[in-house]
Design a protein around this motif. Structure first.
Motif, PDB file in Angstrom:
ATOM      1  N   GLU A   4      15.033  79.816 -11.358  1.00 43.83           N
ATOM      2  CA  GLU A   4      15.047  78.635 -12.214  1.00 43.83           C
ATOM      3  C   GLU A   4      13.365  78.177 -11.989  1.00 43.83           C
ATOM      4  OE1 GLU A   4      17.298  75.556 -11.015  1.00 43.83           O
ATOM      5  OE2 GLU A   4      18.493  76.016 -12.811  1.00 43.83           O
ATOM      6  N   PRO A   5      12.257  77.441 -12.160  1.00 43.33           N
ATOM      7  CA  PRO A   5      11.159  76.699 -11.752  1.00 43.33           C
ATOM      8  C   PRO A   5      11.033  76.216 -10.517  1.00 43.33           C
ATOM      9  CG  PRO A   5      11.585  76.377 -14.125  1.00 43.33           C
ATOM     10  CD  PRO A   5      12.582  76.807 -13.634  1.00 43.33           C
ATOM     11  N   GLN A   6      10.104  76.134  -9.649  1.00 37.13           N
ATOM     12  CA  GLN A   6      10.632  75.507  -8.682  1.00 37.13           C
ATOM     13  C   GLN A   6       9.156  74.348  -8.606  1.00 37.13           C
ATOM     14  OE1 GLN A   6      13.149  75.604  -5.703  1.00 37.13           O
ATOM     15  NE2 GLN A   6      13.375  76.540  -8.353  1.00 37.13           N
ATOM     16  N   GLY A  39      15.405  70.232  -3.609  1.00 36.64           N
ATOM     17  CA  GLY A  39      16.677  71.173  -3.025  1.00 36.64           C
ATOM     18  C   GLY A  39      17.699  70.129  -3.364  1.00 36.64           C
ATOM     19  N   GLU A  40      17.549  68.697  -3.750  1.00 34.82           N
ATOM     20  CA  GLU A  40      18.691  67.646  -3.848  1.00 34.82           C
ATOM     21  C   GLU A  40      18.887  67.570  -5.343  1.00 34.82           C
ATOM     22  OE1 GLU A  40      16.748  64.128  -2.304  1.00 34.82           O
ATOM     23  OE2 GLU A  40      16.627  64.823  -0.455  1.00 34.82           O
ATOM     24  N   PRO A  47      18.120  68.830 -11.357  1.00 37.55           N
ATOM     25  CA  PRO A  47      17.002  69.470 -10.073  1.00 37.55           C
ATOM     26  C   PRO A  47      16.253  67.401  -9.904  1.00 37.55           C
ATOM     27  CG  PRO A  47      17.883  71.087 -11.221  1.00 37.55           C
ATOM     28  CD  PRO A  47      18.124  69.984 -11.304  1.00 37.55           C
ATOM     29  N   ARG A  48      15.762  67.358  -8.905  1.00 40.14           N
ATOM     30  CA  ARG A  48      14.706  66.310  -8.047  1.00 40.14           C
ATOM     31  C   ARG A  48      13.666  66.925  -8.092  1.00 40.14           C
ATOM     32  NH1 ARG A  48      16.041  61.212  -5.347  1.00 40.14           N
ATOM     33  NH2 ARG A  48      17.296  60.352  -7.827  1.00 40.14           N
ATOM     34  N   ILE A  58      14.565  66.738 -13.430  1.00 47.62           N
ATOM     35  CA  ILE A  58      14.169  67.247 -14.636  1.00 47.62           C
ATOM     36  C   ILE A  58      15.555  68.683 -14.752  1.00 47.62           C
ATOM     37  CG2 ILE A  58      12.029  68.712 -15.208  1.00 47.62           C
ATOM     38  CD1 ILE A  58      10.408  67.976 -13.133  1.00 47.62           C
ATOM     39  N   ASP A  59      15.449  68.656 -16.194  1.00 46.82           N
ATOM     40  CA  ASP A  59      15.886  69.526 -16.816  1.00 46.82           C
ATOM     41  C   ASP A  59      15.224  71.187 -17.011  1.00 46.82           C
ATOM     42  OD1 ASP A  59      18.005  71.442 -17.919  1.00 46.82           O
ATOM     43  OD2 ASP A  59      18.234  70.081 -19.489  1.00 46.82           O
ATOM     44  N   PRO A  60      15.678  71.746 -15.991  1.00 44.79           N
ATOM     45  CA  PRO A  60      14.746  73.494 -16.105  1.00 44.79           C
ATOM     46  C   PRO A  60      15.324  74.403 -17.669  1.00 44.79           C
ATOM     47  CG  PRO A  60      16.336  72.971 -13.967  1.00 44.79           C
ATOM     48  CD  PRO A  60      16.254  72.163 -14.593  1.00 44.79           C
ATOM     49  N   ALA A  61      15.874  73.687 -17.834  1.00 51.52           N
ATOM     50  CA  ALA A  61      16.267  74.687 -19.254  1.00 51.52           C
ATOM     51  C   ALA A  61      15.427  74.139 -20.236  1.00 51.52           C
ATOM     52  CB  ALA A  61      17.593  74.878 -18.997  1.00 51.52           C
TER      53      ALA A  61
END
Length: 88
Positions: A4-6, A39-40, A47-48, A58-61
């Motif tokens: 997943e994008p960071q 990380g939250e 993911p925050r 944000i929904d990384p997908a």
């Protein structure tokens, strides 16, 4: 290792810019910020990410902003948030 994008760039744009290519949205953005994964998980369940006064779930997908605060406040009507991935 996560796939997943960071990091993302969040662009705050007028709603009428919705159809623009994400690569050129920076031309009409009223504000932008680089945000990184905290990380939250946010209240939305996604993911925050946070940085430069912006906190976003944000929904990384799908690259959809599910929740957003700018300097602690909700986004104004007539504006929308778009994201694009930046280097890991």
């Amino acid at each position: 290792m996560t796939t997943e994008p960071q990091r993302f760039e969040v662009l705050i744009v007028p709603e009428h810019a919705e159809g623009h290519d994400p690569g050129t949205l920076s031309e009409v953005a009223l504000r932008s910020a680089l945000v990184a994964a905290t990380g939250e998980t946010g209240a939305s369940g996604y993911p925050r990410f946070a940085g430069e006064g912006i906190v976003a779930d944000i929904d990384p997908a799908t690259r959809t902003v599910e929740a957003l605060l700018i300097d602690g406040s909700e986004i104004d009507y007539g504006l929308s948030a778009r994201v694009r991935e930046v280097g890991r």
